[in-house]
Every structure is written in C-alpha cells, then in structure tokens.
Design an enzyme around this catalytic site. Sequence first.
Site, short mmCIF file in Angstrom:
data_model
loop_
_atom_site.label_atom_id
_atom_site.label_comp_id
_atom_site.label_asym_id
_atom_site.label_seq_id
_atom_site.Cartn_x
_atom_site.Cartn_y
_atom_site.Cartn_z
N ALA A 1 16.23 6.51 -9.54
CA ALA A 1 15.49 7.71 -9.12
C ALA A 1 16.39 8.71 -8.40
O ALA A 1 16.23 9.92 -8.55
CB ALA A 1 14.33 7.30 -8.22
N GLU B 1 15.11 0.17 -15.88
CA GLU B 1 14.89 -0.64 -17.07
C GLU B 1 13.54 -0.28 -17.68
O GLU B 1 12.63 0.19 -17.00
CB GLU B 1 14.93 -2.12 -16.72
CG GLU B 1 16.25 -2.60 -16.14
CD GLU B 1 16.21 -4.04 -15.69
OE1 GLU B 1 15.09 -4.63 -15.73
OE2 GLU B 1 17.26 -4.58 -15.32
N CYS C 1 -9.22 -1.74 24.94
CA CYS C 1 -10.14 -2.88 24.88
C CYS C 1 -9.45 -4.23 24.93
O CYS C 1 -10.12 -5.26 25.06
CB CYS C 1 -11.02 -2.79 23.63
SG CYS C 1 -10.07 -2.91 22.07
N GLN D 1 3.15 3.00 -3.42
CA GLN D 1 2.85 1.60 -3.11
C GLN D 1 3.68 1.13 -1.91
O GLN D 1 3.47 0.02 -1.42
CB GLN D 1 3.17 0.72 -4.32
CG GLN D 1 2.31 1.00 -5.53
CD GLN D 1 2.78 0.22 -6.75
OE1 GLN D 1 3.93 0.39 -7.19
NE2 GLN D 1 1.93 -0.62 -7.29
N ASN D 2 4.61 1.95 -1.46
CA ASN D 2 5.54 1.56 -0.41
C ASN D 2 4.95 1.81 0.98
O ASN D 2 4.19 2.74 1.19
CB ASN D 2 6.86 2.31 -0.59
CG ASN D 2 7.50 2.03 -1.94
OD1 ASN D 2 7.35 0.94 -2.48
ND2 ASN D 2 8.17 3.02 -2.49
N HIS E 1 -0.87 1.08 0.12
CA HIS E 1 -0.75 -0.22 0.78
C HIS E 1 -0.57 -0.12 2.29
O HIS E 1 -0.20 -1.09 2.93
CB HIS E 1 0.40 -1.02 0.17
CG HIS E 1 0.15 -1.39 -1.26
ND1 HIS E 1 1.16 -1.82 -2.12
CD2 HIS E 1 -0.98 -1.40 -2.00
CE1 HIS E 1 0.64 -2.06 -3.31
NE2 HIS E 1 -0.64 -1.80 -3.27
N CYS F 1 -6.83 -0.99 15.57
CA CYS F 1 -7.69 -1.71 16.51
C CYS F 1 -9.08 -1.83 15.90
O CYS F 1 -9.61 -0.84 15.38
CB CYS F 1 -7.75 -0.95 17.84
SG CYS F 1 -8.99 -1.61 18.99
N GLY G 1 10.12 3.99 -10.29
CA GLY G 1 10.51 2.75 -9.62
C GLY G 1 9.42 1.72 -9.49
O GLY G 1 9.40 0.97 -8.52
N CYS H 1 -4.53 -3.39 22.21
CA CYS H 1 -5.10 -2.07 22.47
C CYS H 1 -5.20 -1.84 23.98
O CYS H 1 -5.72 -2.71 24.71
CB CYS H 1 -6.47 -1.96 21.81
SG CYS H 1 -7.31 -0.39 22.14
#
Length: 234
Positions: free
Chosen positions: A223, A207, A142, A95-96, A113, A121, A179, A139
């Site tokens: 971790a 936790e 363009c 997810q990082n 993500h 672009c 995590g 870009c």
Amino acid sequence: MQTINPDEYQYIVLFTGAGMSAESGVPTYRGRGGIWSEYRWEECACQEAFDRDPQKVLEFHELRRQAVLECQPHDGHFAIAELGKRHPKVVIVTQNIDGMHQRAGSENVVELHGSLWRLRCPMHGIIEDIGEKYKSYKCEHCGNWLRPDIVWFRDMLDEYNMNQAIFALRKCDLFISIGTSGVVYPAAGFPKIAKEFGAKCIEINPEQTEMSFMYDITIQSAAGKALPRLFHLT
C-alpha cells in the site's frame, strides 16, 4: 501503474485491513509471527478473560499500545490523509485498532473493531486514553473496571459502526480495499455491496486474495507504494 483521478468520483470508500498496518511494523494477530502465536486470546482478548482478570487483560493491551507507538504511519496512510484533504467525500472503513489513519491526519474513520486508544465504562461510556500506559484502570466516577473499547473474540461488531460502513458502501462510486484478504464476513461482503450499488472496485494487496475476482482492478503491491501512485500524489 494505473492512476485514477479522484475528481471523477463523488464518494470514495477505502477499506483497510491488517496488511496496511503491517507495513508500518505493527504486529498482526494471525499468521506466522502473529500475536496469537505468542499469546492465547482466551486469556487476554475476550470478555470472559476480562471478567476473570481485568488487570491482566489491561496490562496485555498496554503492551500492544507500547508496540504500536513505536511504529509510524507509512506513505500509504499519508496518501489517504492527503486524499481526504483534497476530496470532499472520503470515508475510511478500517479493521485496524491502532489509530494509524488518525496519526497520519485522516479524520473520517469508521473503526469496525474499535480502538486501542479508548476505554469503556459500563456506567459512563467511552473514555479517550492515548499513551503507553492507561491513565487509570478504573473509572474515576464509579470505580468500575474500564474495558478496552475493542471488538474481542466472541463480541458482536458495534451496530452503529456497521451501519456507518454499510451506508458508505451504498453511497460510494469508488471502493478500494487495501491490505485485507476480505474472506471473513462481514468484510467479505463489502465489495459485493459496493459493486451492487454501482461502485468501481479496486483491490490493493501484495498477493492475490480469494476475493480478487470481485474487483475491477487488482494491484499486487504494498500500500505504501501503490496508493501515492494510484492517486498521482508522487
């Protein structure tokens, strides 16, 4: 602490969340001291904000890039990278957006993500861009504004990346969540999918979480300490 022999498993999926990066000092987005306690996501992390003021949004993400580059991968990142070298089938679903897994040497990474180190672009697609500052906000072909290749608030997850993750979850016989609270969908459904397809499921988190009951083994630890010991790399 319990150890596992990776050679006993054919296909391993490691699912990592914000807690993995927080151990490296990367600021989280939510919670006490999180990014959104200082900034409003409506002004810097949604398509509407980018449409209103793309330069402001890009400058915000440059600040994020600078903060991440000051941090380093920890022992947990390196343990995962070493596992990937030793085992023929290891997939990281994260997810990082900070690229810490790649900096540690991991290659097979599905970034749900997106990434701080890519721009997009609308005409010419993805552009790799690593550094504190972007090479260009527009870009070169363009002249369109380049959008960070990140899943913002109100965005849909990238279908290709989600399909890659689901495929890996259905193939794996060992699933390790690291995590992440895993309470927000679709991530909340990942251990269920892995379990339904016969995987052994392990959770590593300092936790207990709301999803801990789903796992065969829960390890309440950081971790960086747990992963090297779990894989017997220390």
